[in-house]
Every structure is written in structure tokens, then in C-alpha cells.
Design an enzyme around this catalytic site. Sequence first.
Site, short mmCIF file in Angstrom:
data_model
loop_
_atom_site.label_atom_id
_atom_site.label_comp_id
_atom_site.label_asym_id
_atom_site.label_seq_id
_atom_site.Cartn_x
_atom_site.Cartn_y
_atom_site.Cartn_z
N MET A 32 0.84 -1.21 0.00
CA MET A 32 0.00 0.00 0.00
C MET A 32 0.86 1.24 0.00
SD MET A 32 -2.95 -1.07 2.70
CE MET A 32 -1.78 -2.01 3.68
N THR A 33 0.63 2.11 -0.97
CA THR A 33 1.36 3.37 -1.05
C THR A 33 1.06 4.23 0.17
OG1 THR A 33 1.38 3.32 -3.44
CG2 THR A 33 1.60 5.48 -2.44
N GLN A 108 8.12 -4.47 -3.09
CA GLN A 108 7.40 -4.48 -4.36
C GLN A 108 8.13 -3.53 -5.32
OE1 GLN A 108 3.72 -2.42 -5.17
NE2 GLN A 108 2.79 -4.30 -5.95
N HIS A 175 5.75 -5.61 -9.55
CA HIS A 175 4.42 -5.01 -9.71
C HIS A 175 4.05 -5.02 -11.19
CE1 HIS A 175 0.94 -2.58 -9.38
NE2 HIS A 175 1.35 -1.68 -8.49
N GLY A 176 3.22 -6.00 -11.56
CA GLY A 176 2.80 -6.10 -12.96
C GLY A 176 1.32 -5.81 -13.12
N ALA A 177 0.77 -4.97 -12.22
CA ALA A 177 -0.69 -4.77 -12.15
C ALA A 177 -1.08 -3.30 -12.33
CB ALA A 177 -1.20 -5.28 -10.80
N HIS A 178 -2.40 -3.07 -12.35
CA HIS A 178 -3.02 -1.76 -12.11
C HIS A 178 -2.64 -0.66 -13.09
CE1 HIS A 178 -3.01 -3.22 -7.60
NE2 HIS A 178 -3.79 -3.94 -8.38
N TYR A 180 0.23 0.25 -14.27
CA TYR A 180 1.58 0.82 -14.20
C TYR A 180 2.44 0.22 -15.31
CZ TYR A 180 -0.18 2.96 -9.97
OH TYR A 180 -0.93 3.70 -9.09
C1 PHB Z 1 -2.52 4.26 -5.15
O1 PHB Z 1 -1.65 5.03 -4.70
O2 PHB Z 1 -3.72 4.54 -5.14
C2 PHB Z 1 -2.08 2.98 -5.74
C3 PHB Z 1 -0.74 2.70 -5.84
C4 PHB Z 1 -0.32 1.50 -6.37
C5 PHB Z 1 -1.26 0.59 -6.80
C6 PHB Z 1 -2.59 0.84 -6.69
C7 PHB Z 1 -3.01 2.05 -6.17
O3 PHB Z 1 -0.86 -0.57 -7.31
#
Ligand code: PHB
Length: 375
Positions: A32-33, A108, A175-178, A180
Site C-alpha cells: 500500500m502506497t 514491491q 508489480h505487474g498490475a493496475h 503501471y
Molecule cells: C494508489 O496510490 O492509489 C495505488 C498505488 C499502487 C497501486 C494501486 C493504487 O498498485
Amino acid sequence: MSQAHDPQHQVLFNPIAFGAHTLRNRIVMSPMTRQRSPGGIPGEQSVAYYRRRAEGGVGLIVTEGTCIGHPAAHGYNHVPDLFGDQALEGWKSVVAAVHKAGARIVPQLWHVGPIRRLGMAPAPQVPGYGPMEIREGGEVVVKAMTLADIDEVVEAYAQAARDAQAIGFDGVEIHGAHEYLIDSFIWQRSNQRDDEYGGSLANRTRLAARIVRAVREATGPGFPILFRFSQWKISDYDARIVEDAEQLKVFLQILVDAGVDIFDVSTRRCWEPAFAGSSDSLAAWTRRLSGKPVVMVGSVGLDKVYSIAQLRGNESADAGQGDLTPVLGQLQSGAVDLVALGRMLLADPQWPNKVLENRLAEIRRFDREAMLTEV
Ligand code: PHB
């Protein structure tokens, strides 16, 4: 082995092998950021934050996204680096504190790719880097990566993994998701390249596979490599990288061949079916098709599910599934191996210990207030 006070919780507390080590249970802290590493350096606050979760009983911590050494890896202020002596010293203290409290920890590895735009922190003059050029108002805000850019980024991942191993981390998560960097290549909508990194699903997965291979070469055999992927995107919760199980199989096989040990399958609600015609979750499908252990994540234990916009915008949340039935069932049947919690561990770092001791009524619930007062 810890004995759960209520036998139905025992599946959460069975140990599992992890590289040369054993995790004490199946509970993972999700990345979690937190944006509390000024200048990219994780300090005492980060040490205390991760120590508290390790003391609360989690088996494995996946750190917040920590940026590899590439000029465009960052997209947000005060996100930690995984390069440079000071940041690595900071992480070394985090690792030592977590180990002392009996948990294992992996960083990560993060590059935000085209989510970054020209003008963003921490170096406003650097554009985002992604599969395609993006222009806004006549200006290039995201640069289309050349083959040389790709080589440079792959090497930066390898170096970050080498450094992570040298300072005592127990493995790495890529991190291979979301949406990015890596996911922006995988997702068809953000990647219309006409070279070997675009087109077919195999081509779009090529960057991911190269990074996994480079990380494996840098760290050697036996150093766990987790790979997080998702269907959902920051800009579109309903997006998909694969339409069915057949495509998922192709995608996973490429990554298994490259050297992934564990898949961290990011969904927003872990109990939802992945594809029509079956009630199986994306994590369960991933385990069956890849033959690799999986981490399941997505609103575990939450009775309120906020979207990122709802959380930031003071809007009300959707209803969640506060009880553990879907999680315990999937662990019990062997459909998944590990379960990650994010927001729940912000609200209550003692969640694992409280479940172990069947003190469920004492668990602090997650809501906006819990997030704002988290320590
Ligand atoms: C976010 O900062 O909201 C965030 C960051 C990294 C993620 C997903 C959400 O993989």
C-alpha cells in the site's frame, strides 16, 4: 505451529515454504502506497509501521511499491526508492525489524510507467515512459519507450532485485498490475505498438517476461519472485487483460517459464467469479492453470469496500463481506495458498493475532477514520 483457538481459522495459520524459509502462516500484508519517505528514504516511521504489522502476526509483508532506479519510475511524492545508499540503508533497518518480529518481507519493485505525466513529482521535467506516446495540449507527457529505453528499465529492475537480496529481503515482488509500466504493456488498450512488444498477448507480455528473467539471473535460484497482476486498472475497474481461461493460461505460462514462483492476484473483491460459467475466483484459476502457489487479495474481512475515488472523495462505500467465509473456504479447498490484507492491516495491525486468538469482536474495522488515524 500456532494453534488457532477456533479450529475453522486454523487454515490461516498453517506454515508454508517460502524459498529457503518457512512462513509462519498464510497471512500476507498487501502493498500500500503510504507516501511517507521524504526524498525517497524510508525512515524511522516506516521501520515502526512495518515492525508493528510484523508484531501483529503477519507471515509475509509485501512492502509498498518502491521505485527502481530509473528517472521515470516515480509518479508520486514521498514514495520510497529501492536504489541509492541512503534508501537501501533505510530498507535494511525495516528488514531487520520485521525479521526480529518473526515475519518475512519482500519489496514491491515499482515503475509507474504511463501513469506518470510530464510535470509530476518528484522530477517535473521528466515525462512518463510507456508503450505509446501520449500528448496533452501539444506536449509529450508520456514518451513511447524505445528498445534502448526498454533495455535500461529491465536492467534497473535487475539491479533493484540484486540490491534487495544484498540487504536481506527474502524475495521480491514485481508489480505487474493496475496499469503501471508492466501492465500498460500487457493491456491491449494502452499498447498498440507494432514491434515485438505489441500485438499478440505473448508480445505484450514480453516486457514482463524479460524483467522476470533478468531478476532471476540477478538473484539466482531459490530467491522467491512474486508477480502481481490484475484485470482492473486505475482508470477502469472493469478492464481486462484476458477474456477467458484460455488466454489466462497463455499469459501465465509465459511468466512461469520466465521464473515466477508465486502469483499475487489482485482483485477488488476476492470472492467474485473471474469468468462466466464458473464461480472460481481469478486467484483460484491462476493456481490451477499455472501450478504455482497464489496469493489472493481483495477486500478480505472488510465490511465496507471503497473505490480509490470514494476514499479520496469523501463518498460512501459499497457493502463488503466482513466475515471470513470466502477466504477460509478457498484456503481449505487448496484453491489458494495465501491471503493478503491491505486496509484491514491499516485499521488493525493486530488482525492476525486477534483471529488466532478468536478475538474477532476486538478487531478495529476499516473506514475513512481508521485510514486517517493509522500508525
Ligand atoms: C494508489 O496510490 O492509489 C495505488 C498505488 C499502487 C497501486 C494501486 C493504487 O498498485
